[in-house]
Scaffold this motif. Sequence first.
Motif, short mmCIF file in Angstrom:
data_model
loop_
_atom_site.label_atom_id
_atom_site.label_comp_id
_atom_site.label_asym_id
_atom_site.label_seq_id
_atom_site.Cartn_x
_atom_site.Cartn_y
_atom_site.Cartn_z
N VAL A 84 -0.76 2.64 -10.81
CA VAL A 84 -1.70 1.57 -11.18
C VAL A 84 -2.50 1.11 -9.96
CG1 VAL A 84 -1.90 -0.77 -12.10
CG2 VAL A 84 -0.23 0.82 -13.08
N LEU A 85 -1.84 0.98 -8.81
CA LEU A 85 -2.54 0.57 -7.60
C LEU A 85 -3.60 1.59 -7.20
CD1 LEU A 85 0.46 -0.80 -5.51
CD2 LEU A 85 -1.50 -2.13 -6.28
N ASN A 86 -3.27 2.87 -7.33
CA ASN A 86 -4.25 3.92 -7.02
C ASN A 86 -5.45 3.87 -7.96
OD1 ASN A 86 -3.48 5.53 -4.71
ND2 ASN A 86 -1.70 6.20 -5.88
N ASP A 87 -5.18 3.62 -9.23
CA ASP A 87 -6.25 3.62 -10.23
C ASP A 87 -7.11 2.36 -10.17
OD1 ASP A 87 -5.39 6.06 -11.11
OD2 ASP A 87 -4.38 5.32 -12.90
N ASP A 88 -6.48 1.21 -9.94
CA ASP A 88 -7.19 -0.06 -10.11
C ASP A 88 -7.48 -0.83 -8.82
OD1 ASP A 88 -6.95 0.59 -12.73
OD2 ASP A 88 -5.42 -0.91 -13.22
N GLU A 89 -6.73 -0.58 -7.74
CA GLU A 89 -6.86 -1.40 -6.54
C GLU A 89 -7.38 -0.63 -5.32
OE1 GLU A 89 -6.48 -4.59 -6.59
OE2 GLU A 89 -5.74 -4.68 -8.65
N ARG A 90 -7.09 0.64 -5.24
CA ARG A 90 -7.47 1.42 -4.05
C ARG A 90 -8.98 1.58 -3.95
NH1 ARG A 90 -7.56 7.30 -2.76
NH2 ARG A 90 -7.11 7.72 -4.95
N LYS A 91 -9.52 1.35 -2.73
CA LYS A 91 -10.95 1.52 -2.48
C LYS A 91 -11.27 3.01 -2.30
CE LYS A 91 -11.32 -2.98 -2.24
NZ LYS A 91 -11.90 -3.75 -3.36
N THR A 92 -12.52 3.35 -2.49
CA THR A 92 -12.92 4.76 -2.44
C THR A 92 -12.73 5.37 -1.06
OG1 THR A 92 -15.21 4.07 -2.04
CG2 THR A 92 -14.58 4.53 -4.32
N ASN A 93 -12.77 4.55 -0.01
CA ASN A 93 -12.64 5.06 1.36
C ASN A 93 -11.19 5.08 1.84
OD1 ASN A 93 -12.74 2.17 1.34
ND2 ASN A 93 -12.93 2.20 3.57
N GLU A 94 -10.25 4.66 0.98
CA GLU A 94 -8.85 4.57 1.38
C GLU A 94 -8.07 5.80 0.93
OE1 GLU A 94 -8.63 -0.32 0.99
OE2 GLU A 94 -7.39 0.95 -0.30
N ASN A 95 -7.01 6.09 1.67
CA ASN A 95 -6.09 7.15 1.29
C ASN A 95 -5.16 6.67 0.17
OD1 ASN A 95 -6.83 9.25 3.18
ND2 ASN A 95 -5.97 7.95 4.79
N PRO A 96 -4.51 7.59 -0.53
CA PRO A 96 -3.60 7.19 -1.61
C PRO A 96 -2.52 6.22 -1.15
CG PRO A 96 -4.03 9.53 -1.74
CD PRO A 96 -4.66 9.05 -0.45
N VAL A 97 -2.05 5.42 -2.08
CA VAL A 97 -1.02 4.41 -1.82
C VAL A 97 0.28 5.09 -1.38
CG1 VAL A 97 0.36 2.56 -2.86
CG2 VAL A 97 -2.06 2.86 -3.51
N ILE A 98 0.97 4.46 -0.43
CA ILE A 98 2.29 4.91 0.02
C ILE A 98 3.33 3.93 -0.50
CG2 ILE A 98 3.77 5.28 2.04
CD1 ILE A 98 1.24 6.08 3.57
N GLY A 99 4.44 4.44 -0.99
CA GLY A 99 5.48 3.58 -1.54
C GLY A 99 6.79 3.69 -0.77
#
Length: 380
Positions: free
Chosen positions: A312-327
């Motif tokens: 969900v964070l990758n789809d809805d919160e991550r900016k286009t210039n950011e790398n994928p979320v790390i958990g």
Amino acid sequence: MEKVSPFYNEAVQQIKSAILESQLESAKAVNRQMLSLYYAIGRFVSENSREGTWGTSAINTISAQLRQELPGLRGFSSSNIKNMRLFYESWQPALNRSPTANDLENAENGPKSPKISIFALLDINRQPLADDLDFSEFLSLSFTHHMEILLKTSSLKERAFYIHQAVINHWDKYTLRNYLKADLFHHQGQMPNNFALTMPKTLHAQKAIAMFKDEYLLDFINVEEIDERNPQDIDERIVENSIVQNVKNFILTFGKDFTYVGHQIHLEKLDHDMWVDLLFFNRELQSLVVVELKKGDFKPSYLGQLAAYMRVLNDDERKTNENPVIGIILCQNADKPYVEYLLQDYNQPMGVATYKVMPEKLKAVLPDEKMLFEAMRKQP
């Protein structure tokens, strides 16, 4: 093209799967034979060129004549024959081998004129000396990969590490070369993770692996509330509240370049509510980092929960210039090999670390932070 019915489609898929599996096994068999041949040739060349009667230009002469007698032959340049010698000399001391008929026959011919047998490597019936080296992985890696590793490593443990990573992560020689250049072995963290498998950029994965520890000492947590409880059953909310109240200390403990975003972050997807324990942003990694706090021992279900939050964070919160979320799962205890085994099935970058709190009795005997700082300043 005529549409295939579901019944026949299932049959096609099963046959296709069998064909691909067969092709894979055939490729592995060819690779094993090739490695064995190169190992045997390396042995033959080593025993004749190091202590034998061959002159300094023998390998060049042999290479030229081989290509003349076998037109179109590839892989037998003088430099590659020397690589075969290096391959044998590097691995021979580390391999436990029982005498075989081929070895005995070679011994009868004398060390100056050994008979080449392509079974020299395949006849090994015991594991190599390195406990963490799987011999099936050794045989499945191409000779090109082996040479990349041999030319850029200095220890058996280091070789075993890169062989394992190259096989399980399906690295091509260029990816392997990048990780060797980044010296991943010496910069790897101890936290169980799947970063090398899930992060396509070599340098990004290397930075993430080096960023996180396997265990964190949260000595700022309010242990007075914990003392009344079973120390193996710490309330997650107590830990979370203590981290939030001491977020600066937590960031200093967790690593560099972290920015606190918030806690109990509300996510909503398809009418389902989710609550992220802690969310940070790391400038070095250019990634959101979600931290899930858990009491007690690690459980496999934690990874599924974390994966849902990350999606969900990758789809809805991550900016286009950011790398994928790390958990990151932060729990009290975790069996590292078990965690690493489970992480292989997840395609998002995740890791599992543990935490400890400091009892009041231990805190009492430690020097005051301000006093310690003053004492250090007075040192000449």
